[in-house]
Design a protein around this motif. Structure first.
Motif: not given
Length: 223
Positions: A197-201
């Motif tokens: 959801k955060s868009g971070k790997f």
């Protein structure tokens, strides 16, 4: 774990359970044993993600200087010979298939082939139009025309011919998809990881994705 293999050190019997099923999470009927193969892939994939996002880091500059850039600079060119980076680069697709692009100036995002306008690349969502386009390898910035839409600017792709009647509906959906998408010249393009959801790997998110695609559920309810 001899009970899984059906034998001991001194005898051979058929394996009762495939190792892939043993490595499934408990919620899927497995034992929750981590797959070292998947874990290794996720750890190496993190370096591909870092390469994409840490352009100014010294190690990143060294890799770019040695191998060059590819795919708009989001990854290096394929490495040859022996070396650690060759193994890391081989799994680039594990990362690239799970990237979404946030367009800024549009100079590093492929208009047709990258996922930047909707949940799938435009070449997959509109295959008939992609077959007709003149600029299959164009960047978003190449398609952007600041003079259209009354000077507000918009995407203005070129096609080989006028649309046939049966292609008009797809063309209309194509234009609707592009509605509201803009190029901002002083903002750099960015990437987002679609598995969180955060868009971070995260290593966990990729491991779960690999696990989901690698094995079927174990029928534990029948034991």
């Amino acid at each position: 774990m001899d009970f899984l293999w059906g034998g001991g050190n001194l005898e051979r019997k058929p394996h009762l359970v495939r190792w892939e099923l043993v490595c499934l999470s408990k919620s899927k009927g497995g034992l929750g044993v981590k797959s070292l193969s998947f874990l290794n892939k996720t750890l190496l994939a993190k370096w591909n993600w870092r390469f994409t996002n840490e352009r100014e880091a010294l190690w990143n500059q060294v890799i770019r200087g040695k191998y060059g850039e590819d795919k708009g600079g989001w990854c290096s060119r394929e490495a040859h010979g022996m070396g650690l980076w060759k193994g890391i680069r081989l799994d680039w697709k594990l990362v690239s298939d799970r990237l979404a692009f946030k367009v800024g100036n549009g100079i590093r995002v492929s208009f047709w082939r990258d996922r930047w306008c909707g949940e799938s690349p435009l070449c997959m969502s509109f295959p008939s139009l992609f077959a007709l386009t003149v600029e299959k390898e164009a960047w978003v910035a190449d398609i952007w025309d600041p003079l259209v839409e009354g000077g507000w600017g918009g995407s203005n792709p070129c096609f080989l011919r006028a649309f046939n009647d049966w292609e008009v509906e797809e063309a209309e959906r194509f234009l609707e998809r592009l509605q509201g998408k803009r190029v901002i010249e002083d903002v750099e393009d960015m990437v987002s990881w679609i598995e969180t959801k955060s868009g971070k790997f995260s290593i966990k998110s990729l491991y779960v994705a690999l696990e989901a695609g690698g094995s079927s559920l174990f029928p534990s309810s029948f034991i």
